[in-house]
Scaffold this motif. Structure first.
Motif, PDB file in Angstrom:
ATOM      1  N   MET A   1     -43.368  -4.460   7.658  1.00  0.00           N
ATOM      2  CA  MET A   1     -43.980  -5.233   6.569  1.00  0.00           C
ATOM      3  C   MET A   1     -45.346  -4.638   6.248  1.00  0.00           C
ATOM      4  O   MET A   1     -46.134  -4.380   7.143  1.00  0.00           O
ATOM      5  N   GLU A   2     -45.618  -4.435   4.979  1.00  0.00           N
ATOM      6  CA  GLU A   2     -46.868  -3.836   4.545  1.00  0.00           C
ATOM      7  C   GLU A   2     -47.693  -4.853   3.757  1.00  0.00           C
ATOM      8  O   GLU A   2     -47.162  -5.830   3.206  1.00  0.00           O
ATOM      9  N   LEU A   3     -48.982  -4.573   3.669  1.00  0.00           N
ATOM     10  CA  LEU A   3     -49.862  -5.495   2.949  1.00  0.00           C
ATOM     11  C   LEU A   3     -49.462  -5.620   1.489  1.00  0.00           C
ATOM     12  O   LEU A   3     -49.604  -6.687   0.875  1.00  0.00           O
ATOM     13  N   ARG A   4     -48.944  -4.537   0.917  1.00  0.00           N
ATOM     14  CA  ARG A   4     -48.550  -4.600  -0.493  1.00  0.00           C
ATOM     15  C   ARG A   4     -47.421  -5.607  -0.696  1.00  0.00           C
ATOM     16  O   ARG A   4     -47.331  -6.260  -1.746  1.00  0.00           O
ATOM     17  N   HIS A   5     -46.534  -5.758   0.303  1.00  0.00           N
ATOM     18  CA  HIS A   5     -45.484  -6.753   0.197  1.00  0.00           C
ATOM     19  C   HIS A   5     -46.083  -8.163   0.098  1.00  0.00           C
ATOM     20  O   HIS A   5     -45.590  -9.008  -0.661  1.00  0.00           O
ATOM     21  N   LEU A   6     -47.131  -8.396   0.865  1.00  0.00           N
ATOM     22  CA  LEU A   6     -47.793  -9.702   0.813  1.00  0.00           C
ATOM     23  C   LEU A   6     -48.446  -9.927  -0.544  1.00  0.00           C
ATOM     24  O   LEU A   6     -48.371 -11.027  -1.109  1.00  0.00           O
ATOM     25  N   ARG A   7     -49.092  -8.899  -1.066  1.00  0.00           N
ATOM     26  CA  ARG A   7     -49.730  -9.022  -2.386  1.00  0.00           C
ATOM     27  C   ARG A   7     -48.689  -9.312  -3.459  1.00  0.00           C
ATOM     28  O   ARG A   7     -48.902 -10.154  -4.340  1.00  0.00           O
ATOM     29  N   TYR A   8     -47.567  -8.617  -3.399  1.00  0.00           N
ATOM     30  CA  TYR A   8     -46.508  -8.830  -4.386  1.00  0.00           C
ATOM     31  C   TYR A   8     -45.963 -10.253  -4.298  1.00  0.00           C
ATOM     32  O   TYR A   8     -45.768 -10.933  -5.305  1.00  0.00           O
ATOM     33  N   PHE A   9     -45.716 -10.688  -3.075  1.00  0.00           N
ATOM     34  CA  PHE A   9     -45.171 -12.029  -2.880  1.00  0.00           C
ATOM     35  C   PHE A   9     -46.124 -13.100  -3.415  1.00  0.00           C
ATOM     36  O   PHE A   9     -45.709 -14.035  -4.110  1.00  0.00           O
ATOM     37  N   VAL A  12     -46.169 -13.205  -7.293  1.00  0.00           N
ATOM     38  CA  VAL A  12     -44.981 -13.847  -7.858  1.00  0.00           C
ATOM     39  C   VAL A  12     -45.042 -15.357  -7.650  1.00  0.00           C
ATOM     40  O   VAL A  12     -44.730 -16.146  -8.546  1.00  0.00           O
ATOM     41  N   ALA A  13     -45.449 -15.768  -6.443  1.00  0.00           N
ATOM     42  CA  ALA A  13     -45.538 -17.196  -6.149  1.00  0.00           C
ATOM     43  C   ALA A  13     -46.528 -17.890  -7.077  1.00  0.00           C
ATOM     44  O   ALA A  13     -46.272 -19.003  -7.558  1.00  0.00           O
ATOM     45  N   GLU A  14     -47.654 -17.248  -7.346  1.00  0.00           N
ATOM     46  CA  GLU A  14     -48.682 -17.873  -8.189  1.00  0.00           C
ATOM     47  C   GLU A  14     -48.310 -17.843  -9.666  1.00  0.00           C
ATOM     48  O   GLU A  14     -48.668 -18.764 -10.412  1.00  0.00           O
ATOM     49  N   GLU A  15     -47.613 -16.805 -10.099  1.00  0.00           N
ATOM     50  CA  GLU A  15     -47.219 -16.720 -11.511  1.00  0.00           C
ATOM     51  C   GLU A  15     -45.934 -17.489 -11.799  1.00  0.00           C
ATOM     52  O   GLU A  15     -45.684 -17.893 -12.929  1.00  0.00           O
ATOM     53  N   GLY A  16     -45.102 -17.675 -10.767  1.00  0.00           N
ATOM     54  CA  GLY A  16     -43.829 -18.357 -10.973  1.00  0.00           C
ATOM     55  C   GLY A  16     -42.830 -17.542 -11.764  1.00  0.00           C
ATOM     56  O   GLY A  16     -41.866 -18.086 -12.310  1.00  0.00           O
ATOM     57  N   SER A  17     -43.071 -16.239 -11.823  1.00  0.00           N
ATOM     58  CA  SER A  17     -42.216 -15.365 -12.640  1.00  0.00           C
ATOM     59  C   SER A  17     -42.363 -13.936 -12.155  1.00  0.00           C
ATOM     60  O   SER A  17     -43.489 -13.441 -12.001  1.00  0.00           O
ATOM     61  N   LEU A  18     -41.216 -13.268 -11.957  1.00  0.00           N
ATOM     62  CA  LEU A  18     -41.250 -11.862 -11.593  1.00  0.00           C
ATOM     63  C   LEU A  18     -41.815 -11.016 -12.726  1.00  0.00           C
ATOM     64  O   LEU A  18     -42.611 -10.096 -12.502  1.00  0.00           O
ATOM     65  N   THR A  19     -41.431 -11.355 -13.959  1.00  0.00           N
ATOM     66  CA  THR A  19     -41.875 -10.570 -15.109  1.00  0.00           C
ATOM     67  C   THR A  19     -43.378 -10.675 -15.308  1.00  0.00           C
ATOM     68  O   THR A  19     -44.063  -9.666 -15.493  1.00  0.00           O
ATOM     69  N   ILE A  37     -39.645  -7.542  -3.269  1.00  0.00           N
ATOM     70  CA  ILE A  37     -39.477  -8.903  -2.757  1.00  0.00           C
ATOM     71  C   ILE A  37     -38.233  -8.986  -1.876  1.00  0.00           C
ATOM     72  O   ILE A  37     -38.244  -9.628  -0.812  1.00  0.00           O
ATOM     73  N   ARG A  38     -37.137  -8.313  -2.286  1.00  0.00           N
ATOM     74  CA  ARG A  38     -35.923  -8.311  -1.464  1.00  0.00           C
ATOM     75  C   ARG A  38     -36.195  -7.635  -0.120  1.00  0.00           C
ATOM     76  O   ARG A  38     -35.721  -8.089   0.924  1.00  0.00           O
ATOM     77  N   ASP A  39     -36.951  -6.536  -0.156  1.00  0.00           N
ATOM     78  CA  ASP A  39     -37.304  -5.852   1.097  1.00  0.00           C
ATOM     79  C   ASP A  39     -38.091  -6.775   2.021  1.00  0.00           C
ATOM     80  O   ASP A  39     -37.897  -6.774   3.249  1.00  0.00           O
ATOM     81  N   LEU A  40     -39.007  -7.553   1.422  1.00  0.00           N
ATOM     82  CA  LEU A  40     -39.808  -8.476   2.229  1.00  0.00           C
ATOM     83  C   LEU A  40     -38.916  -9.553   2.851  1.00  0.00           C
ATOM     84  O   LEU A  40     -39.049  -9.874   4.037  1.00  0.00           O
TER      85      LEU A  40
END
Length: 301
Positions: A1-9, A12-19, A37-40
């Protein structure tokens, strides 16, 4: 698990949208973000987000993971900042103390003396009662302090100015119509006196009243400008204070000079005799650059 995975997650959680997270926050493509996100989720071993036509919603596991993800990022950023600070040479510190109210008149001039050194030093500033500043100078908390002449065997003082005492009174007080006030006119007024805490100031005022042949019993005694001015306004009383108190006058309170010989109280720069700081040495070598501030004979606000 990398820090970038946490940032991405988190994005997405805060925006409520992948796009939206991909375009607004992460500046990447939506398919790439979905893959991250799938990798995470594969790494964690549970589903963190549910996807629907209404957008992205966190699962119970995702909600639990979000708080820890934010904490992990915060700690990683703090660790990075700490490492960068440690890699830089520490700047020497020059600590200055000011008798409350005096920083308005002297801070800019004090720092201008060190303007050539400012990029390479850290300046710390605080204010307090004169007697407390003297104690702190003895303990090494300050390099210099603007204060009264507090008797201490291990402190040195350089006189900066003789500060005039003025009358502080309500703007609509009958005496406020005078250009200068005879000290005898203060007899019978509600008088706001000085407590024993600022003992040098109290002694200077008591000496002035004694030399003027005036005996005034204070109705109230205070130990700071703010309280004195507040009581002047609320009780319609009068007070004798150093001219630096004018920096704190509200519109309803004014100052007037005293008639006759102007009483003064010394303001000095104090420092510990044993202080070998090269910054202090520079400051003291240029202390003559500090000049007495000009002031008008009384002030309305």
């Amino acid at each position: 698990m990398e820090l970038r995975h946490l940032r991405y997650f988190i994005a997405v959680a805060e925006e409520g949208s992948l796009t939206l997270a991909a375009e607004k926050r992460l500046h990447t493509t939506q398919p790439s973000l979905s893959r991250q996100i799938r990798d995470l989720e594969y790494e964690v071993g549970v589903e963190l987000m549910s996807r629907s036509v209404h957008g992205i919603e966190l699962t119970a596991a995702g909600k639990a993971f979000l708080d820890h993800a934010r904490l992990a990022l915060t700690q990683a950023e703090a660790a990075t900042a700490a490492a960068r600070r440690a890699a830089q040479p520490a700047k020497p510190t020059f600590a200055m103390g000011f008798l409350t109210g005096q920083e308005v008149n002297w801070l800019a001039r004090a720092t201008s003396i060190l303007r050539d050194d400012l990029p390479n030093i850290e300046i710390r500033v605080s204010s307090d009662h004169s007697i407390t500043l003297a104690d702190d100078l003895q303990r090494g908390k300050f390099d210099i302090a603007f204060l009264r002449l507090e008797p201490r065997p291990d402190l040195e003082f350089k006189l900066v100015t003789k500060e005039p005492l003025v009358v502080i009174l309500p703007g609509d007080h009958p005496l406020a119509g005078h250009e200068a006030i005879d000290p005898r006119d203060l007899t019978g007024e509600t008088y706001i006196g000085i407590s024993n805490v600022p003992h040098v100031l109290r002694a200077a005022i008591d000496d002035y009243l004694k030399r003027s042949g005036i005996k005034i019993t204070p109705n109230l005694e205070i130990d700071n400008y703010a309280m004195a001015i507040s009581l002047v306004a609320s009780t319609r009383g009068v007070a004798l204070l150093p001219a630096s108190a004018e920096n704190f006058l509200p519109r309803s309170v004014v100052s007037r000079p005293l008639k006759g010989e102007t009483p003064t109280i010394d303001l000095a720069v104090g420092y510990h005799k044993a202080n070998t700081s090269p910054i202090l040495k520079t400051f003291l070598s240029r202390i003559d650059d500090l000049t007495t501030p000009s002031r008008k004979p009384g002030r309305d606000r």
